[in-house]
Design a protein around this motif. Structure first.
Motif, short mmCIF file in Angstrom:
data_model
loop_
_atom_site.label_atom_id
_atom_site.label_comp_id
_atom_site.label_asym_id
_atom_site.label_seq_id
_atom_site.Cartn_x
_atom_site.Cartn_y
_atom_site.Cartn_z
N SER A 18 -26.38 -23.35 -4.38
CA SER A 18 -27.16 -23.29 -5.62
C SER A 18 -26.46 -22.28 -6.51
N GLY A 19 -26.03 -22.72 -7.67
CA GLY A 19 -25.15 -21.92 -8.49
C GLY A 19 -25.84 -21.26 -9.68
N THR A 20 -25.02 -20.67 -10.53
CA THR A 20 -25.49 -19.92 -11.68
C THR A 20 -26.26 -20.78 -12.66
N SER A 21 -25.98 -22.08 -12.66
CA SER A 21 -26.67 -22.97 -13.59
C SER A 21 -28.14 -23.15 -13.22
N LEU A 22 -28.51 -22.85 -11.96
CA LEU A 22 -29.89 -22.96 -11.48
C LEU A 22 -30.43 -24.38 -11.59
N ASP A 23 -29.56 -25.36 -11.46
CA ASP A 23 -30.02 -26.75 -11.55
C ASP A 23 -30.55 -27.28 -10.23
N GLY A 24 -30.49 -26.49 -9.16
CA GLY A 24 -31.02 -26.91 -7.88
C GLY A 24 -30.02 -26.71 -6.76
N VAL A 25 -30.22 -27.43 -5.67
CA VAL A 25 -29.44 -27.26 -4.45
C VAL A 25 -28.63 -28.52 -4.17
N ASP A 26 -27.34 -28.34 -3.94
CA ASP A 26 -26.49 -29.43 -3.45
C ASP A 26 -26.23 -29.19 -1.97
N HIS A 40 -28.88 -33.95 -3.53
CA HIS A 40 -29.21 -32.91 -4.51
C HIS A 40 -30.72 -32.86 -4.68
N ALA A 41 -31.26 -31.65 -4.78
CA ALA A 41 -32.69 -31.48 -5.03
C ALA A 41 -32.89 -30.34 -6.02
N PRO A 42 -33.65 -30.56 -7.09
CA PRO A 42 -33.93 -29.47 -8.02
C PRO A 42 -34.83 -28.43 -7.39
N PHE A 43 -34.75 -27.20 -7.89
CA PHE A 43 -35.69 -26.17 -7.47
C PHE A 43 -37.08 -26.51 -8.02
N PRO A 44 -38.14 -26.15 -7.29
CA PRO A 44 -39.46 -26.20 -7.91
C PRO A 44 -39.45 -25.37 -9.20
N PRO A 45 -40.07 -25.85 -10.27
CA PRO A 45 -39.98 -25.14 -11.57
C PRO A 45 -40.37 -23.67 -11.50
N ALA A 46 -41.42 -23.33 -10.75
CA ALA A 46 -41.84 -21.93 -10.67
C ALA A 46 -40.78 -21.07 -10.00
N LEU A 47 -40.10 -21.60 -8.97
CA LEU A 47 -39.04 -20.85 -8.30
C LEU A 47 -37.84 -20.69 -9.23
N ARG A 48 -37.49 -21.75 -9.94
CA ARG A 48 -36.37 -21.65 -10.88
C ARG A 48 -36.65 -20.60 -11.94
N ASN A 70 -37.60 -16.18 0.27
CA ASN A 70 -38.32 -17.10 1.15
C ASN A 70 -38.38 -18.49 0.53
N GLY A 71 -38.63 -18.55 -0.77
CA GLY A 71 -38.69 -19.84 -1.45
C GLY A 71 -37.37 -20.58 -1.40
N ILE A 72 -36.27 -19.84 -1.55
CA ILE A 72 -34.95 -20.47 -1.47
C ILE A 72 -34.72 -21.01 -0.06
N ALA A 73 -35.08 -20.23 0.96
CA ALA A 73 -34.91 -20.69 2.34
C ALA A 73 -35.67 -21.99 2.58
N ARG A 74 -36.89 -22.07 2.07
CA ARG A 74 -37.68 -23.29 2.26
C ARG A 74 -37.07 -24.46 1.49
N SER A 75 -36.57 -24.21 0.28
CA SER A 75 -35.90 -25.27 -0.48
C SER A 75 -34.65 -25.74 0.25
N TYR A 76 -33.88 -24.81 0.79
CA TYR A 76 -32.68 -25.15 1.55
C TYR A 76 -33.04 -25.97 2.79
N GLY A 207 -35.73 -27.89 -25.66
CA GLY A 207 -36.53 -28.11 -24.47
C GLY A 207 -35.85 -28.95 -23.41
N LEU A 208 -34.52 -28.99 -23.43
CA LEU A 208 -33.75 -29.79 -22.46
C LEU A 208 -33.04 -28.88 -21.48
N ALA A 209 -32.83 -29.39 -20.27
CA ALA A 209 -32.19 -28.58 -19.23
C ALA A 209 -30.70 -28.39 -19.49
N PHE A 210 -30.06 -29.36 -20.12
CA PHE A 210 -28.63 -29.27 -20.41
C PHE A 210 -28.29 -30.24 -21.53
N ASP A 211 -27.11 -30.05 -22.10
CA ASP A 211 -26.63 -30.87 -23.22
C ASP A 211 -25.82 -32.03 -22.64
#
Length: 369
Positions: A18-26, A40-48, A70-76, A207-211
């Protein structure tokens, strides 16, 4: 020299990134030479949102960081389970997980030198039921290095060739170059922001995650005065080894350099130009003989960014890592699977010429399943 890719064997590894872009976990399944599966799975919005907030000083940080780890471990663990199901493997088939964690502070040059990746490795080992190799940067920092970038060692093993100088450009939240010279030597360093500023700016204004494909940036005009101000940041003039992150390049940094009346789409165009220009100039300065550039990371899907790189590097053939059998969003996860394999086989995973460490080191800490 980097540890070479070992021969293909029955040993299987999982890499989690999960990198600096915070787009989730590969997550990738890796056999020592090739990726056998990817999820690939995005992070839950609250965790992101919390991970983004933890990049800056705030109240009750220790408590919040522990919960986020802990939240990252569960996402992983969740994405690991998805990968095993998708590939038809059991956790008993996997030798180890290489898990990066989420970088929230990276200050190898200041204070006493540290880098912080949030992850509860013990919880991940408990939930995944697989040996976890994590904390992969701190040993290099302890040896006087930057702890980053670590992917050049993997790029050397995976992309290096004997007949020409090759560069690899990872365009994540931060951009980093790997310089794979014909003589077997390897260089590498962060060049500056890639997606982190562009993503933050479009999120604020649209309001978009990326361009997507750089389409919004393409509607604007580069602001020469702003570009000059941004490029005046002292990081760009530093000689390698060097690394950076959201500690430096964030929207407050950008806001302090803006002038009234600058249209948001023009700022976006200028941020894209900043990424392209800083990477291209770094390549020309550090590998003037480069004729091949391999692009990876999410930014490699930004058509406008790739177009500008091609225009700024007219003598360089730019290809995607996908053309070499490794899709752009799988490279870093594969690198951390490879680093877990290096740890298990007691092989060093860093390159002192890249990070500035005192010598080769075995990277990581083990949490047995």
């Amino acid at each position: 020299m980097a540890s070479p890719l070992p021969s293909k064997s029955d040993a299987l590894y999982i890499g989690l990134m999960s990198g600096t872009s915070l787009d989730g976990v590969d997550a990738v399944l890796f056999d020592g030479q090739a990726v056998l599966g990817h999820v690939h799975a995005p992070f839950p919005p609250a965790l992101r949102d919390e991970l983004l907030a933890l990049n800056a000083p705030g109240a009750n940080e220790l408590h919040r960081a522990a919960l986020a780890a802990n939240g990252i471990a569960r996402s992983y663990a969740d994405v690991t389970a998805q990968l095993l199901e998708a590939t038809g493997h059991r956790r008993e088939d996997i030798t180890a997980l290489g898990a990066h964690g989420q970088t929230v502070r990276h200050r190898p040059d200041g204070f006493d030198g540290y880098t912080t990746q949030l992850l509860n490795g013990a919880l991940l080992a408990e939930q995944a039921g697989i040996d976890v190799v994590c904390d992969l940067r701190s040993r290099d920092v302890a040896a006087g290095g930057q702890g980053a970038p670590l992917v050049p060692a993997f790029h050397r093993a995976f992309f290096g060739v004997a007949d020409r100088d090759v560069a690899a450009l990872n365009l994540g939240g931060i951009a980093n170059l790997s310089l794979l010279f014909t003589d077997g030597s390897t260089g590498g360093f962060d060049t500056g922001p890639a997606n982190c500023l562009m993503d933050g700016w479009i999120a604020r204004h649209r309001g978009l995650a990326f361009d997507a494909d750089g389409a919004w940036a393409a509607t604007g005009q580069v602001l020469p005065e702003l570009l000059t101000v941004l490029l005046a940041e002292s990081f760009f003039a530093l000689a390698p080894p060097k690394s950076t992150g959201r500690d430096l390049f964030h929207l407050d940094w950008l806001d302090a350099r803006l002038s009234p009346g600058q249209a948001p789409e023009d700022v976006q165009a200028t941020l894209l130009e900043l990424t392209a220009r800083s990477a291209a100039e770094a390549l020309k300065a550090q590998m003037p003989g480069a004729t091949s550039l391999i692009a990876c990371g999410g930014g490699a899907r930004n058509g406008r960014l790739m177009q500008r790189l091609a225009e700024l590097l007219p003598g360089v053939a730019i290809t995607s890592s996908a053309e070499l059998g490794l899709p752009v969003d799988q490279v870093e996860a594969a690198a951390f699977a490879w680093l877990a394999q290096c740890f298990k086989e007691k092989r060093p995973g860093n390159l002192p010429a890249v990070t500035g460490a005192a010598g080769l080191r075995i990277l990581g800490a083990l949490y047995p399943s």
